[in-house]
Enzyme design. Structure first.
Site, PDB file in Angstrom:
ATOM      1  N   GLU A 282       0.651  -1.189   0.043  1.00 51.73           N
ATOM      2  CA  GLU A 282      -0.112   0.002   0.078  1.00 51.73           C
ATOM      3  C   GLU A 282       0.875   1.250  -0.069  1.00 51.73           C
ATOM      4  O   GLU A 282       0.577   2.170  -0.665  1.00 51.73           O
ATOM      5  CB  GLU A 282      -0.880   0.028   1.345  1.00 51.73           C
ATOM      6  CG  GLU A 282      -2.069   0.744   1.165  1.00 51.73           C
ATOM      7  CD  GLU A 282      -3.189   0.509   2.189  1.00 51.73           C
ATOM      8  OE1 GLU A 282      -4.207  -0.082   1.727  1.00 51.73           O
ATOM      9  OE2 GLU A 282      -3.048   0.512   3.360  1.00 51.73           O
ATOM     10  N   GLU A 285       2.101   1.647  -3.516  1.00 50.77           N
ATOM     11  CA  GLU A 285       1.026   2.119  -4.162  1.00 50.77           C
ATOM     12  C   GLU A 285       0.732   3.748  -4.234  1.00 50.77           C
ATOM     13  O   GLU A 285       0.702   4.339  -5.023  1.00 50.77           O
ATOM     14  CB  GLU A 285      -0.074   1.261  -4.020  1.00 50.77           C
ATOM     15  CG  GLU A 285      -1.494   1.865  -4.783  1.00 50.77           C
ATOM     16  CD  GLU A 285      -2.440   1.015  -4.519  1.00 50.77           C
ATOM     17  OE1 GLU A 285      -3.627   1.022  -5.502  1.00 50.77           O
ATOM     18  OE2 GLU A 285      -2.788   0.347  -3.446  1.00 50.77           O
ATOM     19  N   CYS A 302      -8.574  -2.414   3.653  1.00 46.22           N
ATOM     20  CA  CYS A 302      -8.276  -3.561   4.642  1.00 46.22           C
ATOM     21  C   CYS A 302      -9.512  -3.920   5.280  1.00 46.22           C
ATOM     22  O   CYS A 302      -9.583  -5.002   5.861  1.00 46.22           O
ATOM     23  CB  CYS A 302      -7.159  -2.916   5.850  1.00 46.22           C
ATOM     24  SG  CYS A 302      -5.713  -2.758   5.474  1.00 46.22           S
ATOM     25  N   SER A 322      -7.308   1.566  -2.783  1.00 46.67           N
ATOM     26  CA  SER A 322      -6.059   0.471  -2.987  1.00 46.67           C
ATOM     27  C   SER A 322      -6.648  -0.641  -3.672  1.00 46.67           C
ATOM     28  O   SER A 322      -7.475  -1.314  -3.194  1.00 46.67           O
ATOM     29  CB  SER A 322      -5.418   0.492  -1.646  1.00 46.67           C
ATOM     30  OG  SER A 322      -4.355  -0.560  -1.719  1.00 46.67           O
ATOM     31  N   LYS A 361     -15.439 -10.512   7.096  1.00 47.49           N
ATOM     32  CA  LYS A 361     -14.341 -11.512   6.756  1.00 47.49           C
ATOM     33  C   LYS A 361     -15.114 -12.789   6.094  1.00 47.49           C
ATOM     34  O   LYS A 361     -14.551 -13.514   5.267  1.00 47.49           O
ATOM     35  CB  LYS A 361     -13.350 -11.784   7.466  1.00 47.49           C
ATOM     36  CG  LYS A 361     -12.598 -10.712   8.158  1.00 47.49           C
ATOM     37  CD  LYS A 361     -11.618 -10.016   7.191  1.00 47.49           C
ATOM     38  CE  LYS A 361     -10.815  -8.599   7.652  1.00 47.49           C
ATOM     39  NZ  LYS A 361      -9.960  -8.211   6.471  1.00 47.49           N
ATOM     40  N   GLU A 364     -16.061 -11.844   2.871  1.00 44.33           N
ATOM     41  CA  GLU A 364     -14.779 -11.621   1.878  1.00 44.33           C
ATOM     42  C   GLU A 364     -14.113 -12.955   1.530  1.00 44.33           C
ATOM     43  O   GLU A 364     -13.678 -12.918   0.282  1.00 44.33           O
ATOM     44  CB  GLU A 364     -13.753 -10.863   2.665  1.00 44.33           C
ATOM     45  CG  GLU A 364     -12.632 -10.557   2.016  1.00 44.33           C
ATOM     46  CD  GLU A 364     -11.396  -9.529   2.883  1.00 44.33           C
ATOM     47  OE1 GLU A 364     -10.945  -8.774   2.191  1.00 44.33           O
ATOM     48  OE2 GLU A 364     -11.303  -9.961   3.845  1.00 44.33           O
TER      49      GLU A 364
END
Length: 586
Positions: A282, A285, A302, A322, A361, A364
Site C-alpha cells: 500500500e 502504491e 483493509c 487501494s 471477513k 470476503e
C-alpha cells in the site's frame, strides 16, 4: 466557563452531577446500578423497554431513567416495591414472546435477558409461550437471525441506521405482529447489508449471531489429507481473553498461540506478518500515485465491510481505493503460494483458517475476485474471535492456565506497525512510518504519529515532506466514513491518503469481537482499552516499521521481487467491483 452542576438525592444519598446527566448515569456514579435493556449510550436512547424505570418524587408515574434528565433537588428511588414489581411484570411480558431454549442458545452465557431474569428474581414466567417455533433467516454469509428470540429493543436497528448509516433493517408490521427485518421482508442477502456485524454485538439476546463455521474447521483438522494453517488478526490477541473473563485489554497472545496448537492446527502463523506486507504494497502504491499523478486520495482496502459499502454506495470512487488485498487475504495468498512451495505441499491440500474480529471477513473469503492465479481461494474459513473462544471452551482447554506459545517463524514474525492495525488510525500510522522514512531517509522520520490515534470518528493531520505536504485522514464507523467521502466529493475536504474502518474504533470494536453487556458498553470505553493494549505491545516490539521485518525482506528477495512488482501484484492485489444497490422502489 465552568460546567453547571446539579445536586439531587438518589435513595436518600446526596449526588452532584453535571447538568444534562440522566438519572441512570447519576445513579451509576453514586454506586447504584439500574437495570436496562433497550438502552445503548449514544446509539439507542429511546426509553422504550421500561426495564429501567424509577420513582421520582412528585412525578405522576414511574419514569425511564435512561432518558430522564436530573434536576436540582430531585429525589429518586431506584429499588422500591413499586419499581421492583413494575420491572418484574415488564420482563415477564417480554419473556412471554421470547423462545427460551437457553441451554442450547449460542448466547446462553452472555445473554442480557437471562441476566435480567436473575437480577430481577424472575423464577417463573406466568405467561410463557412454550410452543413458539424458531424464526430463522440465514440467507447472509455472515449472520443468522432468529426473530423468535428478538425482544424488539431496536438496538440493532439503531446501530445499523445511526452508527453505520446503512439502515437495512427496521421494525415491520405493527402490534403483536411487529418484527425486525428488511424492507418488504426481503432476505438480508438481497439488500445492501455490508456484513459488519455491529448489529450482533448490539443485540442483547441470541436473536442475532454470526454464522458458526467451527464445524468446518474441526472437520479439516480431523482430515489427515489436509494441512491446516491458522492465523489470528492483530486485534484478536487483546480481545480473546474477554471470552474467559479476563479484564478488557488483556494481551493473551502467548496463551492464544498455545490454545491454537492444542486445538490441532498444523501451523500457527500470524496475520500481523501479512499486515506488514500490506504496508509494503500500500505504501508503494501511494508513492507511485503521488509521484506519477495517480488518483488521489488513496483509500485503504483493509476493511471488507467498508469495501462493500464503497462498491454499493460510492462506485464512482472505486479508482481511489487501494488494489491491495486485506491482510487476511494476503495471509492466505502467501500461505498457499510461498509457504506451500517452501514446505513442498500442494496448495489444494492446505486449509487456511483466519481468526478475525470481523464478520465481514466471512463474506470476503468467498468473493470470487479473491481467487489466486493457482486457482485457490486464499482463505477457506474465517472465524470470529467469539467462535475461537467457543472452540477453546469446547475442547476443555483451561485458557488462563496455558503457557505462552510462539508463532511458527516462517510467517510468524511481525512489527509494531502491524500490531496497531487493529485500532482506528493504526493502518495510517503504520504506513506513515514506512512512507515518510522512504521519503526523508533513515533516521529522519518520526516513529509515532499521535495525530491519527484515538477513538474520535474522524482524525485529520498533515505532514511536511520533501517537496510536498501530505494530508491524511483516518475515519471509523460508516457514518463518519460517509461524511469524509461526501466532503471529498464536494471538494470541501482535501486529503492524499485516507484510512477507513467500517467499525467504530476499528477492528478492536469489530462485529466478531467478544460480547459485552450493555452495562459494560455504556460505561466502559472498550475501544480505547483494547487499542491501548495494542499500542503497548507496539512499544515493546523489536521491529516497529514494516520494512524492518526480516521475514518481509526475505520473502520479497526470494519470492515476490520488488514491492508493487508483477508477482507481488498477482498475489497481493485484486480488483473491486461495482455492486447493485438495493432500492425500495425496485
Amino acid at each position: 466557563m465552568d460546567e453547571k452542576m446539579v445536586s439531587l438525592h438518589i435513595n436518600d444519598i446526596p449526588v452532584t452531577v453535571p447538568a444534562g446527566t440522566t438519572v441512570l448515569e447519576a445513579a451509576r456514579s453514586a454506586g447504584f446500578n439500574i437495570p436496562s435493556l433497550c438502552f445503548l449510550k449514544g446509539i439507542n436512547e429511546i426509553g422504550a423497554c421500561r426495564i429501567c424505570v424509577v420513582e421520582v418524587k412528585g412525578a405522576r408515574s414511574l419514569v425511564a431513567s435512561c432518558v430522564y434528565p436530573v434536576s436540582e433537588g430531585m429525589e429518586v428511588y431506584t429499588n422500591t416495591e413499586k419499581v421492583r414489581k413494575s420491572r418484574q411484570l415488564t420482563l415477564e411480558l417480554i419473556l412471554s414472546n421470547h423462545r427460551m431454549d437457553c441451554l442450547t442458545c449460542a448466547r446462553n452465557a452472555h445473554c442480557e435477558l437471562r441476566q435480567l431474569a436473575s437480577d430481577l428474581n424472575i423464577d417463573a414466567v406466568r405467561y410463557a409461550n412454550d410452543d413458539m417455533p424458531p424464526q430463522i433467516e440465514d440467507s447472509a454469509l455472515h449472520l443468522v437471525r432468529d426473530n423468535s428470540k428478538c425482544v424488539l429493543c431496536r438496538r440493532c436497528v439503531a446501530v445499523c441506521r445511526k452508527t453505520q448509516e446503512v439502515g437495512v433493517i427496521g421494525p415491520n408490521d405493527r402490534g403483536f405482529a411487529t418484527h425486525i427485518g428488511c424492507a418488504f421482508d426481503r432476505d438480508l442477502a438481497e439488500v445492501d447489508c455490508v456484513s459488519c456485524g455491529q448489529c450482533i454485538v448490539a443485540c442483547p439476546t441470541g436473536a442475532l449471531q454470526e454464522r458458526d463455521d467451527t464445524a468446518k474447521v474441526l472437520a479439516a483438522i480431523s482430515d489427515p489429507k489436509k494441512h491446516v494453517v491458522v492465523g489470528p488478526a492483530p486485534s484478536v490477541r487483546v480481545t480473546l481473553g474477554e471470552c474467559f473473563g479476563m479484564p478488557v485489554g488483556s494481551n493473551v497472545e502467548g496463551q492464544m498461540v498455545s490454545a491454537l496448537r492444542r486445538l490441532g492446527f498444523d501451523k500457527v502463523f500470524d496475520v500481523d506478518t501479512a499486515a506488514d506486507f500490506t504496508i509494503m504494497e500500500e505504501g508503494t502504491e501511494f508513492l507511485h500515485r503521488v509521484q506519477n499523478g495517480g488518483e488521489l486520495p488513496l483509500i485503504t482496502s483493509c476493511s471488507p465491510g467498508w469495501i462493500r459499502y464503497m462498491e454499493q454506495h460510492a462506485p464512482d470512487m472505486l479508482p481511489n481505493v487501494s488494489t491491495c488485498r486485506s491482510p487476511q487475504q494476503m495471509f492466505g495468498s502467501l500461505v498457499k503460494t510461498y509457504y506451500a512451495e517452501k514446505a513442498g505441499i500442494d496448495p489444494e491440500d492446505i486449509f487456511v483458517v483466519s481468526i478475525m474480529p470481523c464478520t465481514a471477513k466471512k463474506y470476503e473469503v468467498q468473493r470470487e475476485e479473491q481467487r489466486l492465479p493457482n486457482g485457490c481461494m486464499p482463505v477457506d474459513v474465517s472465524l470470529t474471535t467469539r467462535e475461537l473462544g467457543r472452540m477453546i471452551t469446547q475442547a476443555g482447554l483451561l485458557f488462563d492456565h496455558l503457557p505462552d506459545g510462539q508463532f511458527d517463524e516462517l510467517l510468524g514474525v511481525s512489527t509494531g506497525a502491524a500490531t496497531i492495525f487493529g485500532a482506528s488510525g493504526g493502518v495510517m500510522e503504520a504506513a506513515l512510518r514506512t512512507v515518510v522514512e522512504q521519503l526523508t531517509g533513515k533516521g529522519a522520520a518520526p516513529l509515532e504519529y499521535h495525530e491519527v490515534r484515538g477513538m474520535e470518528g474522524v482524525k485529520e493531520a498533515s505532514y511536511e515532506l520533501p517537496g510536498r505536504t501530505v494530508r491524511v485522514c483516518a475515519a471509523s464507523g460508516l457514518h463518519n466514513a460517509k461524511r469524509v467521502l461526501d466532503g471529498v466529493r464536494s471538494g470541501k475536504l482535501h486529503f492524499d491518503f485516507i484510512e477507513i474502518m467500517a467499525c467504530p474504533g476499528g477492528c478492536v470494536n469489530g462485529g466478531g469481537q467478544p460480547i459485552q453487556h450493555a452495562d459494560v458498553r455504556n460505561f466502559v470505553d472498550l475501544k480505547a482499552l483494547r487499542a491501548a493494549a495494542l499500542y503497548k505491545q507496539d512499544e515493546e516490539m523489536p521491529y516497529r516499521r514494516s520494512h524492518e521485518n526480516p521475514i518481509v525482506q526475505t520473502v520479497y528477495k526470494e519470492y515476490l521481487g520488488e514491492p508493487g512488482g508483477h508477482k507481488a501484484h498477482d498475489l497481493l492485489h485484486c480488483t473491486y467491483i461495482k455492486q447493485q444497490k438495493y432500492r425500495t422502489d425496485d
